[in-house]
Structures are given as structure tokens and as C-alpha cells.
Design a protein around this motif. Structure first.
Motif, PDB file in Angstrom:
ATOM      1  N   GLY A  85      -7.129 -40.613 -11.684  1.00  0.00           N
ATOM      2  CA  GLY A  85      -8.573 -40.790 -11.742  1.00  0.00           C
ATOM      3  C   GLY A  85      -9.298 -39.479 -11.997  1.00  0.00           C
ATOM      4  N   ALA A  86     -10.500 -39.571 -12.543  1.00  0.00           N
ATOM      5  CA  ALA A  86     -11.330 -38.400 -12.796  1.00  0.00           C
ATOM      6  C   ALA A  86     -12.732 -38.689 -12.291  1.00  0.00           C
ATOM      7  CB  ALA A  86     -11.365 -38.076 -14.290  1.00  0.00           C
ATOM      8  N   LEU A  87     -13.279 -37.780 -11.489  1.00  0.00           N
ATOM      9  CA  LEU A  87     -14.607 -37.965 -10.922  1.00  0.00           C
ATOM     10  C   LEU A  87     -15.654 -37.851 -12.021  1.00  0.00           C
ATOM     11  CD1 LEU A  87     -16.355 -38.286  -8.380  1.00  0.00           C
ATOM     12  CD2 LEU A  87     -16.293 -35.794  -8.135  1.00  0.00           C
ATOM     13  N   MET A  88     -16.483 -38.886 -12.167  1.00  0.00           N
ATOM     14  CA  MET A  88     -17.448 -38.924 -13.249  1.00  0.00           C
ATOM     15  C   MET A  88     -18.901 -38.852 -12.768  1.00  0.00           C
ATOM     16  SD  MET A  88     -15.902 -39.198 -16.220  1.00  0.00           S
ATOM     17  CE  MET A  88     -14.731 -37.999 -15.635  1.00  0.00           C
ATOM     18  N   LEU A  89     -19.185 -39.401 -11.593  1.00  0.00           N
ATOM     19  CA  LEU A  89     -20.575 -39.542 -11.170  1.00  0.00           C
ATOM     20  C   LEU A  89     -20.640 -39.491  -9.649  1.00  0.00           C
ATOM     21  CD1 LEU A  89     -23.597 -40.400 -11.646  1.00  0.00           C
ATOM     22  CD2 LEU A  89     -22.789 -42.769 -11.567  1.00  0.00           C
ATOM     23  N   SER A  90     -21.525 -38.657  -9.122  1.00  0.00           N
ATOM     24  CA  SER A  90     -21.758 -38.603  -7.680  1.00  0.00           C
ATOM     25  C   SER A  90     -23.241 -38.837  -7.422  1.00  0.00           C
ATOM     26  CB  SER A  90     -21.346 -37.240  -7.101  1.00  0.00           C
ATOM     27  OG  SER A  90     -19.956 -37.057  -7.185  1.00  0.00           O
ATOM     28  N   SER A  91     -23.542 -39.586  -6.397  1.00  0.00           N
ATOM     29  CA  SER A  91     -24.940 -39.854  -6.063  1.00  0.00           C
ATOM     30  C   SER A  91     -25.087 -40.071  -4.569  1.00  0.00           C
ATOM     31  CB  SER A  91     -25.461 -41.072  -6.840  1.00  0.00           C
ATOM     32  OG  SER A  91     -24.596 -42.180  -6.672  1.00  0.00           O
ATOM     33  N   ARG A  92     -26.264 -39.767  -4.050  1.00  0.00           N
ATOM     34  CA  ARG A  92     -26.549 -39.972  -2.632  1.00  0.00           C
ATOM     35  C   ARG A  92     -27.077 -41.385  -2.431  1.00  0.00           C
ATOM     36  NH1 ARG A  92     -30.073 -35.103  -0.262  1.00  0.00           N
ATOM     37  NH2 ARG A  92     -29.904 -36.468   1.563  1.00  0.00           N
ATOM     38  N   LEU A  93     -26.620 -42.020  -1.385  1.00  0.00           N
ATOM     39  CA  LEU A  93     -27.045 -43.388  -1.107  1.00  0.00           C
ATOM     40  C   LEU A  93     -28.439 -43.421  -0.509  1.00  0.00           C
ATOM     41  CD1 LEU A  93     -23.824 -45.077   0.309  1.00  0.00           C
ATOM     42  CD2 LEU A  93     -24.636 -44.943  -2.052  1.00  0.00           C
ATOM     43  N   VAL A  94     -29.119 -44.522  -0.773  1.00  0.00           N
ATOM     44  CA  VAL A  94     -30.477 -44.718  -0.262  1.00  0.00           C
ATOM     45  C   VAL A  94     -30.552 -46.046   0.470  1.00  0.00           C
ATOM     46  CG1 VAL A  94     -31.457 -43.365  -2.166  1.00  0.00           C
ATOM     47  CG2 VAL A  94     -31.310 -45.855  -2.368  1.00  0.00           C
TER      48      VAL A  94
ATOM     49  N   VAL B 281     -33.086 -59.163  -0.351  1.00  0.00           N
ATOM     50  CA  VAL B 281     -34.045 -58.075  -0.143  1.00  0.00           C
ATOM     51  C   VAL B 281     -35.443 -58.505  -0.577  1.00  0.00           C
ATOM     52  CG1 VAL B 281     -34.717 -55.777  -0.909  1.00  0.00           C
ATOM     53  CG2 VAL B 281     -32.358 -56.228  -0.267  1.00  0.00           C
ATOM     54  N   LEU B 282     -35.533 -59.134  -1.732  1.00  0.00           N
ATOM     55  CA  LEU B 282     -36.848 -59.504  -2.267  1.00  0.00           C
ATOM     56  C   LEU B 282     -37.478 -60.677  -1.540  1.00  0.00           C
ATOM     57  CD1 LEU B 282     -36.245 -59.146  -6.122  1.00  0.00           C
ATOM     58  CD2 LEU B 282     -37.443 -57.563  -4.590  1.00  0.00           C
ATOM     59  N   ASN B 283     -36.658 -61.540  -0.953  1.00  0.00           N
ATOM     60  CA  ASN B 283     -37.218 -62.782  -0.393  1.00  0.00           C
ATOM     61  C   ASN B 283     -37.070 -62.928   1.121  1.00  0.00           C
ATOM     62  OD1 ASN B 283     -37.979 -64.283  -2.962  1.00  0.00           O
ATOM     63  ND2 ASN B 283     -35.830 -63.804  -3.373  1.00  0.00           N
ATOM     64  N   CYS B 284     -36.300 -62.056   1.764  1.00  0.00           N
ATOM     65  CA  CYS B 284     -36.047 -62.239   3.200  1.00  0.00           C
ATOM     66  C   CYS B 284     -36.419 -61.022   4.044  1.00  0.00           C
ATOM     67  CB  CYS B 284     -34.583 -62.598   3.438  1.00  0.00           C
ATOM     68  SG  CYS B 284     -34.062 -64.116   2.619  1.00  0.00           S
ATOM     69  N   GLY B 285     -36.981 -59.996   3.427  1.00  0.00           N
ATOM     70  CA  GLY B 285     -37.435 -58.853   4.199  1.00  0.00           C
ATOM     71  C   GLY B 285     -36.328 -58.011   4.805  1.00  0.00           C
ATOM     72  N   CYS B 286     -35.125 -58.029   4.240  1.00  0.00           N
ATOM     73  CA  CYS B 286     -34.026 -57.206   4.751  1.00  0.00           C
ATOM     74  C   CYS B 286     -33.801 -56.009   3.830  1.00  0.00           C
ATOM     75  CB  CYS B 286     -32.763 -58.035   4.923  1.00  0.00           C
ATOM     76  SG  CYS B 286     -32.376 -59.076   3.521  1.00  0.00           S
ATOM     77  N   TYR B 287     -32.802 -55.198   4.179  1.00  0.00           N
ATOM     78  CA  TYR B 287     -32.584 -53.922   3.502  1.00  0.00           C
ATOM     79  C   TYR B 287     -31.115 -53.791   3.105  1.00  0.00           C
ATOM     80  CZ  TYR B 287     -37.128 -52.731   5.515  1.00  0.00           C
ATOM     81  OH  TYR B 287     -38.459 -52.735   5.856  1.00  0.00           O
ATOM     82  N   ILE B 288     -30.875 -52.970   2.075  1.00  0.00           N
ATOM     83  CA  ILE B 288     -29.510 -52.700   1.624  1.00  0.00           C
ATOM     84  C   ILE B 288     -29.320 -51.197   1.478  1.00  0.00           C
ATOM     85  CG2 ILE B 288     -29.193 -54.894   0.410  1.00  0.00           C
ATOM     86  CD1 ILE B 288     -29.812 -53.377  -2.210  1.00  0.00           C
ATOM     87  N   LEU B 289     -28.067 -50.761   1.435  1.00  0.00           N
ATOM     88  CA  LEU B 289     -27.713 -49.390   1.090  1.00  0.00           C
ATOM     89  C   LEU B 289     -27.157 -49.401  -0.327  1.00  0.00           C
ATOM     90  CD1 LEU B 289     -25.951 -48.248   4.396  1.00  0.00           C
ATOM     91  CD2 LEU B 289     -28.361 -48.048   3.756  1.00  0.00           C
ATOM     92  N   LYS B 290     -27.646 -48.503  -1.168  1.00  0.00           N
ATOM     93  CA  LYS B 290     -27.250 -48.540  -2.570  1.00  0.00           C
ATOM     94  C   LYS B 290     -27.309 -47.152  -3.180  1.00  0.00           C
ATOM     95  CE  LYS B 290     -31.756 -49.269  -4.776  1.00  0.00           C
ATOM     96  NZ  LYS B 290     -31.622 -48.184  -5.779  1.00  0.00           N
ATOM     97  N   ALA B 291     -26.679 -47.006  -4.358  1.00  0.00           N
ATOM     98  CA  ALA B 291     -26.822 -45.789  -5.151  1.00  0.00           C
ATOM     99  C   ALA B 291     -28.159 -45.843  -5.901  1.00  0.00           C
ATOM    100  CB  ALA B 291     -25.670 -45.663  -6.144  1.00  0.00           C
ATOM    101  N   PRO B 292     -28.758 -44.692  -6.226  1.00  0.00           N
ATOM    102  CA  PRO B 292     -30.096 -44.698  -6.839  1.00  0.00           C
ATOM    103  C   PRO B 292     -30.207 -45.492  -8.129  1.00  0.00           C
ATOM    104  CG  PRO B 292     -29.529 -42.497  -6.080  1.00  0.00           C
ATOM    105  CD  PRO B 292     -28.286 -43.329  -5.932  1.00  0.00           C
TER     106      PRO B 292
END
Length: 303
Positions: free
Chosen positions: A163-172, A236-247
Motif C-alpha cells: 500500500g501507499a499513503l495517498m491522502l490524510s485528513s482530520r475527522l470532523v 443526520v438530516l432528518n433525525c437530529g443526530c451526528y456523525i464522524l467523517k472526513a472533510p
């Protein structure tokens, strides 16, 4: 001696006649006889026994025929390889993508191929990292992008073998934009009491989040376990909850003002996208696709 002389010799040997060889090659019979005589002089012995009904190979001729045929086959293969090199890559390429990267990678990749490489046909498999790595190991996939997660204090150590690292991002942390009051950055302990939708174990994101929560003795409020990215979006859009995701996941929804987000810190969570290959050597088409995916991921990393 040159390749044309070898072709004349092999034709005469295979047809058993100088006259037939001359006819097949569009040459005069004396020309074939002269070239065979020149080869016999160079190789130090008779290649044929001439008879009234044609010509049969001598012991030297039999040895020479096998070597000449092998050399001509090698030359033809070299010529075919070089002719193919000048053509555009083509064929099937199987690629595995995690759901979070499909919107960012797949349309751009397919549009490039339709424009530049119409002979390449993609076979796209959607799955989480564990599935993608299994598909690579059993030969289902030529290429795959796997997600690896870590934190600033416990980063993911190295890309897996191949494998080769291609993309790094901080979660939000992301939620519905309407009524959003959270600051641009929030500490991980502030997740306590926030209704979260997370993928089920053994998803890599879920496991690293659970490990940090356990270390901090923090009880998370996980109201649903959902692997599907589209299902997470609807909740998220219809139930008022939250997720963790990449930007870049749901970037369109953020641009349209449907979602808002805050970067997690203390610790920061990092998602690393790793481009991996299967067990077999890559075809020209697979190498072409791998190069394009690499460029797309690197553009994403600069955004």
C-alpha cells in the motif's frame, strides 16, 4: 546471417522443399538455394540432405531449426509488445472503494477514462477496508483504497504491505446546519451526550473512537450503528443526530448549507487513505487507473 535468412531456412525446413519455400516467400528458387548454402558455410556443415523429392534436415539442420524458430518467436513477441506499447491501454480493471470516497473519486475517475482511455472498463466494488483487503488478497480486485485511522498521540504506524499513503485528513463531527451552535473545533470529551451514528465494529473508525473513549473513561451516546453512508446522511438530516467523517465526505451538502461540522481535537483523529494493489502484477490498464486515482487523491489532500 540475419532474421530474413532464418525465415527462409525455417520455411525450407518446414516445407521440405526449396522450391516450395521460394514460392511461399515470393522469391526465386536459386535465391533460396544460395542463402541456404551461405548458412551452411557459416555454420560449418550441411543443413539438408538433397533428394529427388525435396530436402530433409540433417542432424545440424534439426538443431538449427529449433534455435531459429525460438529466435523468430522471440522477435515476433518483441515486435508485438512494442506495437501494443504504442496503443492505448485497454481491458477490465477491478477497483474497490470505501463508501466515503466514492463521491470524491469515482465520477472524476470515470470521466477521465471516458475521455482519455475508452478501452478501459471499470469494475467497481464498494466496501469497507476489511472487505477491500480480503478482495485484494483473493484476486477479486486489481486495486483498492483502504482507510486507516489513528490519532495524533497514536498514529497509524505504516501503510500495509503493498500500500501507499495517498491522502490524510482530520475527522470532523458533522450534523444538520440548521441550528448549529458548535464552535469550529471541539474537544473529544465534548462528544459525551451528543447522539452519534457510527459504523458497527469491526469498522476501523469505530474501533479507534471506542479505544479513545475507553482510555478517557468517556461514555458515548451511540444511538444507531449504520454502515451505509447514504443512510448516515438521511439520519443526520432528518433525525437530529451526528456523525464522524472526513472533510471531503458530504462536501456538496456542506457547500449547499445542509450540513455543518467541527474539527475534533484532544486528540485529533486522522483518516489515511491507502492505495493498495492485489497479488498479481498490474496490467498497463491497471497501472493507468492507479496513476489517475493517485492524482485525484492528492488533489483532494490539497483542498
Amino acid at each position: 546471417m540475419n532474421l530474413e535468412h532464418l525465415r527462409i531456412f525455417t520455411h525450407a525446413a518446414e516445407l521440405g522443399s526449396f522450391t516450395k519455400a521460394a514460392g511461399a516467400l515470393g522469391l526465386a528458387q536459386p535465391t533460396v538455394s544460395r542463402i541456404i548454402s551461405e548458412l551452411e558455410e557459416e555454420w560449418g556443415g550441411p543443413l539438408f540432405y538433397r533428394t529427388g523429392r525435396g530436402a530433409t534436415l540433417s542432424e545440424l539442420g534439426q538443431e538449427a531449426l529449433g534455435k531459429a524458430q525460438a529466435l523468430l518467436r522471440d522477435f515476433e513477441q518483441i515486435s508485438e509488445d512494442l506495437r501494443a506499447f504504442g496503443r492505448l491501454p485497454n481491458g477490465n480493471v477491478s477497483i474497490g472503494l470505501p463508501p466515503s470516497l466514492i463521491p470524491s473519486v469515482l465520477p472524476d475517475l470515470l470521466n477521465q477514462l471516458l475521455r482519455d482511455r475508452p478501452g478501459i472498463r471499470l469494475r467497481v466494488y464498494e466496501g469497507f477496508s476489511e472487505q477491500i483487503e480480503r478482495w485484494l488478497s483473493d484476486g477479486t480486485l486489481d486495486l483498492g483504497i483502504a482507510s486507516k485511522y489513528g490519532t495524533d498521540d497514536k498514529p497509524h504506524e505504516h501503510p500495509p504491505k503493498g500500500g501507499a499513503l495517498m491522502l490524510s485528513s482530520r475527522l470532523v463531527l458533522a450534523g444538520r446546519a440548521a441550528g448549529w451552535t458548535l464552535p469550529p473545533e471541539i474537544d473529544f470529551p465534548q462528544l459525551a451526550g451528543i447522539p452519534l451514528v457510527l459504523p458497527a465494529i469491526p469498522n476501523g473508525l469505530r474501533m479507534v473512537v471506542e479505544a479513545v473513549a475507553k482510555r478517557m473513561k468517556l461514555k458515548l451516546s451511540i444511538i444507531a450503528e449504520v454502515d451505509s453512508i447514504l443512510a448516515q446522511r438521511e439520519l443526520v438530516l432528518n433525525c437530529g443526530c451526528y456523525i464522524l467523517k472526513a472533510p471531503h465526505t458530504f462536501a456538496v451538502e456542506e457547500r449547499e448549507g445542509l450540513l455543518a461540522s467541527s474539527v475534533l481535537r484532544n486528540p485529533c483523529f486522522n483518516r489515511h487513505a491507502v492505495l493498495m494493489t492485489g497479488q498479481q502484477p498490474l496490467s498497463r490498464a491497471s497501472r493507468d487507473v492507479a496513476g489517475r486515482v493517485t492524482a485525484i487523491l492528492r488533489r483532494l489532500s490539497r483542498r
